[in-house]
Design a protein around this motif. Structure first.
Motif: not given
Length: 204
Positions: A126-134, A137-140, A191-202
């Motif tokens: 939720a924090e990453k999402k609030a910061a503008g990250a997509d 995929a992780i939520e799914a 998979k979600g943890i890996v994707a989270y680590r790779d998230l880019a925040v605008p």
């Protein structure tokens, strides 16, 4: 984690080699000890629904009552080697502590551990999402993981010693399916943890 240590000298397995009233009573005491620990742990599980926990606890209460009110008097009142053997064999066949209650407990503990992981990971997403990250995929993946865990909980909660005796193969298949569901959930979480680590925040 779960630490369930059987009393010193406990058989921890199938029928005793030599059927005596003392050994049969020891087998009853061992099971009562394990059931008490199991009930306390299941009561603390958060990921199971209230009804699922109540069903498991009621099942344990029923096994405890059977051991105390049926099996122990039968052992103590048994006459002759054949009578003692029959009464002692019923301890194992009637209650299925190791075939049902213990696998059910360990599955419930794993289910609870997933629940704790979700509680920690969801706010981070939720924090990453609030910061503008997509984070779609992780939520799914989280939705999928939770569905697998809920499926496992539904599979194991309805199992009883009676259902095992009526259909041993079917109950074993349910436990195996629950294990598969939890493994699938683990795959989604990883998979979600890996994707989270790779998230880019605008950039702001």
């Amino acid at each position: 984690g779960l630490v369930a240590v059987a009393p010193a000298g406990a058989s921890t397995s199938g029928p005793v080699a030599t059927y005596t009233k003392a050994k049969c009573n020891q087998a009853i005491d061992e099971r009562l000890f394990i059931l008490d620990i199991s009930e306390q742990r299941i009561a603390k599980v958060k990921r199971l629904t209230a009804d699922q926990k109540a069903a498991q606890i009621a099942g344990i209460d029923g096994v405890q009552a059977n051991l105390v009110n049926v099996n122990r008097p039968a052992v103590n009142n048994a006459k002759g080697k054949a009578g003692i053997k029959a009464a002692c064999s019923a301890i194992f066949a009637d209650n299925r502590v190791y075939a049902v209650v213990i696998p059910q407990l360990f599955a419930s503990v794993r289910i609870d551990e997933f629940g704790n992981a979700f509680d920690k990971f969801d706010p981070l997403i939720a924090e990453k999402k609030a910061a503008g990250a997509d984070t779609s995929a992780i939520e799914a993946l989280q939705v999928s993981a939770k569905a697998h865990v809920d499926a496992a909980a539904a599979l194991v909660s309805g199992i009883t010693p009676g259902s095992f005796n009526a259909d041993p193969a079917g109950v074993k298949a349910k436990f195996a399916q629950a294990t598969d569901e939890l493994q699938a959930a683990l795959g989604d979480v990883l998979k979600g943890i890996v994707a989270y680590r790779d998230l880019a925040v605008p950039a702001p």
